[in-house]
Design a protein around this motif. Structure first.
Motif, mmCIF file in Angstrom:
data_model
loop_
_atom_site.group_PDB
_atom_site.id
_atom_site.type_symbol
_atom_site.label_atom_id
_atom_site.label_comp_id
_atom_site.label_asym_id
_atom_site.label_seq_id
_atom_site.Cartn_x
_atom_site.Cartn_y
_atom_site.Cartn_z
ATOM 1 N N ALA A 51 -1.785 -34.615 -21.835
ATOM 2 C CA ALA A 51 -3.041 -33.861 -21.768
ATOM 3 C C ALA A 51 -2.786 -32.421 -21.350
ATOM 4 N N ASP A 52 -1.937 -32.216 -20.331
ATOM 5 C CA ASP A 52 -1.647 -30.855 -19.872
ATOM 6 C C ASP A 52 -0.943 -30.045 -20.956
ATOM 7 N N MET A 53 -0.022 -30.685 -21.680
ATOM 8 C CA MET A 53 0.707 -29.964 -22.734
ATOM 9 C C MET A 53 -0.209 -29.572 -23.884
ATOM 10 N N VAL A 54 -1.059 -30.487 -24.321
ATOM 11 C CA VAL A 54 -1.986 -30.176 -25.417
ATOM 12 C C VAL A 54 -2.968 -29.091 -24.997
ATOM 13 N N LEU A 55 -3.388 -29.132 -23.737
ATOM 14 C CA LEU A 55 -4.285 -28.092 -23.241
ATOM 15 C C LEU A 55 -3.640 -26.713 -23.363
ATOM 16 N N GLU A 56 -2.386 -26.583 -22.934
ATOM 17 C CA GLU A 56 -1.707 -25.287 -23.000
ATOM 18 C C GLU A 56 -1.430 -24.878 -24.443
ATOM 19 N N LEU A 57 -1.053 -25.847 -25.284
ATOM 20 C CA LEU A 57 -0.837 -25.529 -26.689
ATOM 21 C C LEU A 57 -2.123 -25.016 -27.329
ATOM 22 N N ASP A 58 -3.224 -25.708 -27.117
ATOM 23 C CA ASP A 58 -4.485 -25.321 -27.760
ATOM 24 C C ASP A 58 -4.987 -23.978 -27.252
ATOM 25 N N LYS A 59 -4.833 -23.710 -25.965
ATOM 26 C CA LYS A 59 -5.203 -22.397 -25.441
ATOM 27 C C LYS A 59 -4.345 -21.310 -26.093
ATOM 28 N N GLY A 60 -3.051 -21.603 -26.238
ATOM 29 C CA GLY A 60 -2.160 -20.639 -26.877
ATOM 30 C C GLY A 60 -2.529 -20.382 -28.323
ATOM 31 N N LEU A 61 -2.922 -21.430 -29.048
ATOM 32 C CA LEU A 61 -3.329 -21.261 -30.444
ATOM 33 C C LEU A 61 -4.567 -20.374 -30.554
ATOM 34 N N LEU A 62 -5.526 -20.583 -29.668
ATOM 35 C CA LEU A 62 -6.747 -19.769 -29.711
ATOM 36 C C LEU A 62 -6.450 -18.319 -29.376
ATOM 37 N N LEU A 63 -5.561 -18.082 -28.404
ATOM 38 C CA LEU A 63 -5.171 -16.707 -28.082
ATOM 39 C C LEU A 63 -4.449 -16.065 -29.257
ATOM 40 N N ALA A 64 -3.496 -16.786 -29.839
ATOM 41 C CA ALA A 64 -2.743 -16.239 -30.969
ATOM 42 C C ALA A 64 -3.672 -15.899 -32.126
ATOM 43 N N LEU A 65 -4.613 -16.777 -32.419
ATOM 44 C CA LEU A 65 -5.538 -16.521 -33.521
ATOM 45 C C LEU A 65 -6.390 -15.296 -33.246
ATOM 46 N N GLN A 66 -6.873 -15.148 -32.022
ATOM 47 C CA GLN A 66 -7.665 -13.966 -31.683
ATOM 48 C C GLN A 66 -6.848 -12.689 -31.832
ATOM 49 N N LEU A 67 -5.597 -12.719 -31.396
ATOM 50 C CA LEU A 67 -4.740 -11.547 -31.554
ATOM 51 C C LEU A 67 -4.512 -11.243 -33.036
ATOM 52 N N GLY A 68 -4.373 -12.294 -33.837
ATOM 53 C CA GLY A 68 -4.211 -12.094 -35.273
ATOM 54 C C GLY A 68 -5.445 -11.469 -35.907
ATOM 55 N N ARG A 69 -6.609 -11.926 -35.499
ATOM 56 C CA ARG A 69 -7.844 -11.336 -36.025
ATOM 57 C C ARG A 69 -7.946 -9.866 -35.610
#
Length: 387
Positions: free
Chosen positions: A289-307
Protein backbone atom coordinates in the motif's frame (compact mmCIF):
# COMPACT_ATOMS: atom_id res chain seq x y z
CA UNK A 1 -8.64 -7.44 -6.52
CA UNK A 2 -6.83 -4.51 -8.13
CA UNK A 3 -3.46 -5.71 -9.45
CA UNK A 4 -2.39 -2.70 -11.54
CA UNK A 5 -0.42 -0.20 -9.45
CA UNK A 6 -1.91 2.88 -11.15
CA UNK A 7 -5.46 1.56 -11.40
CA UNK A 8 -6.62 3.19 -8.17
CA UNK A 9 -6.04 6.67 -9.65
CA UNK A 10 -7.34 5.67 -13.12
CA UNK A 11 -4.17 7.05 -14.63
CA UNK A 12 -5.09 6.06 -18.19
CA UNK A 13 -8.15 8.32 -18.05
CA UNK A 14 -5.81 11.31 -17.65
CA UNK A 15 -4.05 10.57 -20.94
CA UNK A 16 -5.11 11.38 -24.48
CA UNK A 17 -5.77 8.62 -26.97
CA UNK A 18 -2.55 9.46 -28.80
CA UNK A 19 -0.54 9.35 -25.57
CA UNK A 20 -1.96 5.94 -24.70
CA UNK A 21 -1.24 4.67 -28.21
CA UNK A 22 2.39 5.82 -28.06
CA UNK A 23 2.77 4.35 -24.59
CA UNK A 24 1.32 1.01 -25.68
CA UNK A 25 3.54 0.90 -28.77
CA UNK A 26 6.67 1.41 -26.71
CA UNK A 27 5.47 -1.10 -24.10
CA UNK A 28 4.90 -3.72 -26.79
CA UNK A 29 8.35 -3.12 -28.24
CA UNK A 30 9.89 -3.41 -24.78
CA UNK A 31 8.07 -6.68 -24.03
CA UNK A 32 9.07 -8.21 -27.36
CA UNK A 33 12.56 -6.87 -28.04
CA UNK A 34 14.10 -5.86 -24.71
CA UNK A 35 12.63 -7.53 -21.64
CA UNK A 36 13.50 -11.15 -22.62
CA UNK A 37 17.19 -10.22 -22.93
CA UNK A 38 17.87 -7.46 -20.42
CA UNK A 39 18.99 -9.70 -17.53
CA UNK A 40 21.58 -11.29 -19.84
CA UNK A 41 22.79 -7.86 -20.99
CA UNK A 42 23.08 -6.79 -17.35
CA UNK A 43 25.06 -9.92 -16.53
CA UNK A 44 27.30 -9.47 -19.58
CA UNK A 45 27.89 -5.78 -18.88
CA UNK A 46 27.09 -5.02 -22.52
CA UNK A 47 24.33 -4.11 -24.96
CA UNK A 48 23.86 -5.09 -28.63
CA UNK A 49 25.21 -2.88 -31.39
CA UNK A 50 21.84 -2.85 -33.16
CA UNK A 51 19.89 -1.16 -30.35
CA UNK A 52 20.16 2.25 -32.03
CA UNK A 53 18.38 1.25 -35.26
CA UNK A 54 15.83 -0.73 -33.22
CA UNK A 55 14.97 2.35 -31.17
CA UNK A 56 14.95 4.38 -34.38
CA UNK A 57 12.37 2.05 -35.91
CA UNK A 58 9.79 2.90 -33.23
CA UNK A 59 10.64 6.60 -33.32
CA UNK A 60 11.75 7.18 -29.71
CA UNK A 61 15.10 8.84 -30.49
CA UNK A 62 14.58 12.59 -30.19
CA UNK A 63 10.84 11.92 -30.36
CA UNK A 64 9.94 15.20 -28.64
CA UNK A 65 11.91 17.30 -31.13
CA UNK A 66 10.40 18.90 -34.22
CA UNK A 67 11.56 18.23 -37.78
CA UNK A 68 14.73 16.61 -39.12
CA UNK A 69 13.19 13.15 -39.00
CA UNK A 70 12.02 13.50 -35.40
CA UNK A 71 8.48 12.57 -34.41
CA UNK A 72 7.58 15.85 -32.71
CA UNK A 73 5.48 14.26 -29.95
CA UNK A 74 4.28 15.94 -26.79
CA UNK A 75 6.44 16.07 -23.69
CA UNK A 76 3.97 13.78 -21.92
CA UNK A 77 4.24 11.17 -24.69
CA UNK A 78 8.02 11.32 -24.43
CA UNK A 79 7.79 10.91 -20.67
CA UNK A 80 5.55 7.86 -21.04
CA UNK A 81 8.04 6.31 -23.46
CA UNK A 82 10.81 6.88 -20.91
CA UNK A 83 8.62 5.23 -18.26
CA UNK A 84 8.13 2.10 -20.38
CA UNK A 85 11.81 1.89 -21.29
CA UNK A 86 12.96 2.23 -17.69
CA UNK A 87 10.41 -0.36 -16.61
CA UNK A 88 12.75 -2.71 -18.48
CA UNK A 89 16.06 -1.14 -17.40
CA UNK A 90 17.45 2.29 -16.53
CA UNK A 91 20.42 1.69 -18.80
CA UNK A 92 18.17 1.32 -21.83
CA UNK A 93 16.24 4.47 -20.99
CA UNK A 94 19.60 6.21 -20.52
CA UNK A 95 20.61 5.21 -24.05
CA UNK A 96 17.48 6.86 -25.46
CA UNK A 97 17.66 9.84 -23.10
CA UNK A 98 21.30 10.65 -23.85
CA UNK A 99 20.72 10.28 -27.58
CA UNK A 100 17.58 12.42 -27.73
CA UNK A 101 17.52 14.79 -24.76
CA UNK A 102 21.24 15.50 -24.54
CA UNK A 103 23.09 14.97 -27.83
CA UNK A 104 20.23 15.55 -30.28
CA UNK A 105 18.66 18.33 -28.23
CA UNK A 106 22.03 20.14 -28.06
CA UNK A 107 22.29 20.08 -31.85
CA UNK A 108 18.60 20.91 -32.35
CA UNK A 109 18.62 23.83 -29.89
CA UNK A 110 22.12 25.23 -30.21
CA UNK A 111 23.45 23.93 -33.54
CA UNK A 112 23.61 25.42 -37.01
CA UNK A 113 21.18 24.47 -39.74
CA UNK A 114 23.97 22.58 -41.46
CA UNK A 115 24.67 20.60 -38.28
CA UNK A 116 21.00 19.82 -37.78
CA UNK A 117 20.53 18.59 -41.33
CA UNK A 118 23.69 16.51 -41.21
CA UNK A 119 23.23 14.79 -37.84
CA UNK A 120 19.63 14.78 -36.66
CA UNK A 121 17.97 12.58 -39.33
CA UNK A 122 20.71 9.97 -38.91
CA UNK A 123 20.47 10.13 -35.12
CA UNK A 124 16.67 9.92 -35.14
CA UNK A 125 16.95 6.73 -37.20
CA UNK A 126 19.60 5.32 -34.86
CA UNK A 127 22.11 5.07 -37.67
CA UNK A 128 24.35 7.57 -35.86
CA UNK A 129 24.82 7.50 -32.09
CA UNK A 130 25.68 10.53 -29.98
CA UNK A 131 27.04 11.15 -26.51
CA UNK A 132 27.25 14.21 -24.26
CA UNK A 133 30.58 15.19 -22.76
CA UNK A 134 30.08 17.53 -19.80
CA UNK A 135 31.06 15.71 -16.57
CA UNK A 136 34.77 15.63 -15.80
CA UNK A 137 36.82 13.51 -13.38
CA UNK A 138 36.94 16.37 -10.85
CA UNK A 139 33.82 18.31 -11.77
CA UNK A 140 30.31 16.86 -11.71
CA UNK A 141 27.89 19.02 -9.73
CA UNK A 142 29.97 22.12 -10.53
CA UNK A 143 30.28 22.20 -14.34
CA UNK A 144 31.59 25.76 -14.17
CA UNK A 145 34.86 24.33 -12.91
CA UNK A 146 35.51 22.26 -16.03
CA UNK A 147 39.13 22.06 -17.13
CA UNK A 148 38.56 20.99 -20.74
CA UNK A 149 39.60 23.89 -22.96
CA UNK A 150 39.19 24.90 -26.59
CA UNK A 151 41.51 27.50 -28.13
CA UNK A 152 41.40 29.13 -31.53
CA UNK A 153 44.15 28.24 -33.98
CA UNK A 154 43.52 29.95 -37.29
CA UNK A 155 40.16 28.74 -38.57
CA UNK A 156 40.13 25.73 -36.24
CA UNK A 157 39.67 24.94 -32.58
CA UNK A 158 42.02 22.74 -30.55
CA UNK A 159 40.47 20.83 -27.63
CA UNK A 160 42.30 19.38 -24.63
CA UNK A 161 40.80 17.68 -21.59
CA UNK A 162 38.86 14.67 -20.37
CA UNK A 163 35.24 13.77 -19.71
CA UNK A 164 34.01 10.83 -17.65
CA UNK A 165 30.86 8.82 -16.88
CA UNK A 166 29.73 9.37 -20.47
CA UNK A 167 26.85 7.13 -21.56
CA UNK A 168 27.25 5.75 -25.10
CA UNK A 169 30.79 7.17 -25.19
CA UNK A 170 32.64 4.44 -27.06
CA UNK A 171 29.63 3.67 -29.28
CA UNK A 172 29.10 7.29 -30.32
CA UNK A 173 29.68 8.53 -33.84
CA UNK A 174 29.64 12.10 -32.54
CA UNK A 175 30.35 13.53 -29.11
CA UNK A 176 28.92 16.85 -27.95
CA UNK A 177 31.88 18.15 -25.94
CA UNK A 178 31.67 21.21 -23.71
CA UNK A 179 34.80 23.26 -23.09
CA UNK A 180 36.07 26.53 -21.70
CA UNK A 181 36.85 29.20 -24.27
CA UNK A 182 38.11 32.78 -23.85
CA UNK A 183 34.54 34.09 -24.05
CA UNK A 184 33.11 31.59 -21.57
CA UNK A 185 31.94 28.11 -22.59
CA UNK A 186 31.20 26.44 -25.91
CA UNK A 187 30.01 23.15 -27.33
CA UNK A 188 31.74 21.23 -30.11
CA UNK A 189 30.80 18.24 -32.25
CA UNK A 190 33.73 15.83 -32.19
CA UNK A 191 33.43 12.89 -34.56
CA UNK A 192 34.68 9.39 -33.83
CA UNK A 193 38.13 8.87 -35.35
CA UNK A 194 39.24 12.48 -35.04
CA UNK A 195 43.01 12.44 -34.27
CA UNK A 196 43.68 12.86 -30.57
CA UNK A 197 40.17 11.78 -29.55
CA UNK A 198 40.01 8.43 -27.72
CA UNK A 199 37.48 6.64 -25.51
CA UNK A 200 37.87 4.09 -22.73
CA UNK A 201 34.99 2.11 -21.27
CA UNK A 202 34.49 2.11 -17.50
CA UNK A 203 34.23 -1.44 -16.20
CA UNK A 204 33.42 -3.19 -12.92
CA UNK A 205 30.16 -1.29 -12.55
CA UNK A 206 27.51 -2.72 -10.25
CA UNK A 207 24.93 -0.31 -11.70
CA UNK A 208 23.77 0.48 -15.24
CA UNK A 209 25.50 -2.62 -16.53
CA UNK A 210 23.14 -2.78 -19.53
CA UNK A 211 24.66 0.49 -20.69
CA UNK A 212 28.00 1.64 -22.08
CA UNK A 213 29.79 4.16 -19.85
CA UNK A 214 33.04 5.69 -21.02
CA UNK A 215 35.78 8.21 -20.50
CA UNK A 216 36.53 10.65 -23.32
CA UNK A 217 40.11 11.89 -23.72
CA UNK A 218 40.94 14.87 -25.92
CA UNK A 219 44.60 15.55 -26.64
CA UNK A 220 45.17 18.30 -29.15
CA UNK A 221 41.92 17.46 -30.95
CA UNK A 222 41.56 19.80 -33.91
CA UNK A 223 38.09 20.57 -35.28
CA UNK A 224 36.95 23.23 -37.74
CA UNK A 225 34.91 26.21 -36.61
CA UNK A 226 31.92 24.58 -38.33
CA UNK A 227 32.00 21.94 -35.55
CA UNK A 228 31.21 24.53 -32.86
CA UNK A 229 27.58 24.86 -31.75
CA UNK A 230 27.04 28.52 -32.69
CA UNK A 231 24.09 29.15 -30.39
CA UNK A 232 25.79 28.12 -27.14
CA UNK A 233 28.04 30.73 -25.54
CA UNK A 234 27.56 30.00 -21.83
CA UNK A 235 26.67 27.24 -19.39
CA UNK A 236 23.05 27.84 -20.32
CA UNK A 237 23.76 25.56 -23.30
CA UNK A 238 24.58 22.33 -21.46
CA UNK A 239 22.27 23.10 -18.54
CA UNK A 240 19.29 23.39 -20.88
CA UNK A 241 20.10 19.93 -22.20
CA UNK A 242 20.29 18.54 -18.67
CA UNK A 243 16.80 19.86 -17.97
CA UNK A 244 15.50 17.90 -20.94
CA UNK A 245 17.10 14.72 -19.64
CA UNK A 246 15.91 15.31 -16.06
CA UNK A 247 12.35 15.63 -17.28
CA UNK A 248 12.57 12.19 -18.88
CA UNK A 249 13.98 10.73 -15.67
CA UNK A 250 10.98 12.08 -13.75
CA UNK A 251 8.81 9.65 -15.71
CA UNK A 252 11.45 6.99 -16.29
CA UNK A 253 12.34 6.18 -12.68
CA UNK A 254 8.66 5.56 -11.98
CA UNK A 255 8.70 2.86 -14.66
CA UNK A 256 11.37 0.99 -12.71
CA UNK A 257 9.25 1.35 -9.57
CA UNK A 258 6.14 0.08 -11.34
CA UNK A 259 7.95 -2.97 -12.67
CA UNK A 260 9.23 -3.80 -9.19
CA UNK A 261 5.72 -3.59 -7.74
CA UNK A 262 4.18 -5.67 -10.54
CA UNK A 263 6.73 -8.44 -10.13
CA UNK A 264 6.32 -8.36 -6.38
CA UNK A 265 2.53 -8.58 -6.58
CA UNK A 266 2.84 -11.74 -8.67
CA UNK A 267 5.42 -13.20 -6.32
CA UNK A 268 3.58 -12.63 -3.04
CA UNK A 269 0.37 -14.06 -4.52
CA UNK A 270 2.13 -17.31 -5.42
CA UNK A 271 4.59 -17.65 -2.54
CA UNK A 272 3.21 -19.53 0.48
CA UNK A 273 4.54 -18.93 3.99
CA UNK A 274 3.09 -20.83 6.96
CA UNK A 275 0.41 -22.35 4.75
CA UNK A 276 -1.00 -19.15 3.24
CA UNK A 277 0.08 -16.71 0.52
CA UNK A 278 2.62 -14.08 1.49
CA UNK A 279 0.10 -11.59 0.10
CA UNK A 280 -2.30 -12.45 2.92
CA UNK A 281 -0.10 -11.00 5.67
CA UNK A 282 -0.69 -7.52 7.08
CA UNK A 283 2.94 -6.42 6.83
CA UNK A 284 3.05 -7.43 3.17
CA UNK A 285 -0.09 -5.45 2.41
CA UNK A 286 1.17 -2.44 4.37
CA UNK A 287 4.38 -2.37 2.32
CA UNK A 288 2.45 -2.75 -0.93
CA UNK A 289 0.00 0.00 0.00
CA UNK A 290 2.79 2.45 0.89
CA UNK A 291 4.67 1.70 -2.33
CA UNK A 292 1.62 2.12 -4.57
CA UNK A 293 0.78 5.35 -2.78
CA UNK A 294 4.22 6.81 -3.55
CA UNK A 295 4.17 5.51 -7.12
CA UNK A 296 0.74 7.02 -7.82
CA UNK A 297 1.68 10.36 -6.28
CA UNK A 298 4.80 10.37 -8.43
CA UNK A 299 2.79 9.61 -11.57
CA UNK A 300 0.42 12.51 -10.90
CA UNK A 301 3.34 14.88 -10.30
CA UNK A 302 5.13 13.72 -13.44
CA UNK A 303 1.98 14.14 -15.53
CA UNK A 304 1.41 17.66 -14.20
CA UNK A 305 4.99 18.60 -15.02
CA UNK A 306 4.51 17.18 -18.50
CA UNK A 307 1.37 19.22 -19.04
CA UNK A 308 3.25 22.32 -17.87
CA UNK A 309 6.11 21.55 -20.26
CA UNK A 310 3.73 21.13 -23.17
CA UNK A 311 2.17 24.48 -22.25
CA UNK A 312 5.62 26.11 -22.27
CA UNK A 313 5.61 27.05 -18.59
CA UNK A 314 7.78 24.50 -16.81
CA UNK A 315 10.53 26.14 -14.69
CA UNK A 316 13.72 24.22 -14.10
CA UNK A 317 13.05 24.21 -10.35
CA UNK A 318 9.90 22.16 -10.97
CA UNK A 319 11.94 19.67 -13.00
CA UNK A 320 14.20 19.32 -9.96
CA UNK A 321 11.12 18.59 -7.87
CA UNK A 322 10.12 15.79 -10.21
CA UNK A 323 13.58 14.28 -10.62
CA UNK A 324 14.23 14.30 -6.88
CA UNK A 325 10.88 12.73 -6.02
CA UNK A 326 10.83 10.05 -8.69
CA UNK A 327 14.37 8.81 -8.17
CA UNK A 328 14.23 8.85 -4.39
CA UNK A 329 10.88 7.08 -4.15
CA UNK A 330 11.68 4.59 -6.93
CA UNK A 331 14.85 3.53 -5.16
CA UNK A 332 12.98 3.06 -1.88
CA UNK A 333 10.32 1.01 -3.69
CA UNK A 334 12.91 -1.22 -5.37
CA UNK A 335 14.59 -1.92 -2.04
CA UNK A 336 11.29 -2.70 -0.32
CA UNK A 337 10.22 -5.03 -3.11
CA UNK A 338 13.52 -6.88 -2.72
CA UNK A 339 12.66 -7.57 0.93
CA UNK A 340 9.31 -9.09 -0.05
CA UNK A 341 11.03 -11.38 -2.54
CA UNK A 342 13.35 -12.72 0.15
CA UNK A 343 16.33 -14.69 -1.15
CA UNK A 344 14.78 -14.78 -4.62
CA UNK A 345 15.18 -11.02 -4.67
CA UNK A 346 18.96 -11.09 -4.88
CA UNK A 347 19.02 -12.77 -8.31
CA UNK A 348 18.41 -11.26 -11.72
CA UNK A 349 15.57 -13.72 -12.20
CA UNK A 350 13.51 -10.92 -10.68
CA UNK A 351 14.00 -7.25 -11.49
CA UNK A 352 14.01 -5.36 -8.13
CA UNK A 353 17.69 -5.86 -7.25
CA UNK A 354 18.72 -4.86 -10.79
CA UNK A 355 16.44 -1.81 -10.67
CA UNK A 356 17.75 -0.90 -7.20
CA UNK A 357 21.35 -1.07 -8.40
CA UNK A 358 20.51 1.03 -11.45
CA UNK A 359 18.54 3.60 -9.47
CA UNK A 360 21.56 4.26 -7.25
CA UNK A 361 23.08 5.84 -10.37
CA UNK A 362 19.87 7.51 -11.53
CA UNK A 363 19.57 9.16 -8.09
CA UNK A 364 23.00 10.69 -8.70
CA UNK A 365 23.31 11.53 -12.39
CA UNK A 366 21.77 14.56 -14.11
CA UNK A 367 22.09 16.31 -10.75
CA UNK A 368 22.45 14.57 -7.41
CA UNK A 369 19.52 14.41 -5.01
CA UNK A 370 21.35 16.92 -2.79
CA UNK A 371 21.77 19.42 -5.64
CA UNK A 372 18.09 19.22 -6.49
CA UNK A 373 17.22 19.81 -2.84
CA UNK A 374 19.32 22.98 -2.94
CA UNK A 375 17.77 24.13 -6.22
CA UNK A 376 14.31 23.75 -4.69
CA UNK A 377 15.50 25.36 -1.45
CA UNK A 378 16.84 28.39 -3.30
CA UNK A 379 13.53 28.82 -5.10
CA UNK A 380 11.64 28.66 -1.78
CA UNK A 381 13.94 30.95 0.25
CA UNK A 382 15.73 33.12 -2.28
CA UNK A 383 19.04 32.05 -0.76
CA UNK A 384 21.72 30.10 -2.65
CA UNK A 385 23.24 27.48 -0.35
CA UNK A 386 25.47 25.72 -2.88
CA UNK A 387 28.73 26.84 -1.27
Amino acid sequence: MTRTPDQLIDFDALLTEEERMIRDTVRGFCDERLRPHVADWFEAHDIPDDLGPAFGEIGVLGMHLEGYGCAGTSAVAYGLACLELEAVDSGLRSFVSVQGSLAMYAIHRWGSEEQRNHWLPEMAAGRAIGCFGLTEPDFGSNPAGMRTTARRDGGDWVLDGAKTWITNGSRADVAVVWARVDEGYAGFLVERGTPGFTTHDIGRKMSLRASITSELVLEGVRVPDSARLPGATSLRGPLSCLNEARFGITFGALGAARDCIEQTLDYVAAREVFDKPLAAYQLTQAKLADMVLELDKGLLLALQLGRMKDAGRLPHQAISLGKLNSTREALAIARTCRTLLGASGITTEYSPIRHANNLESVLTYEGTAEMHQLIIGQELTGEAAFR
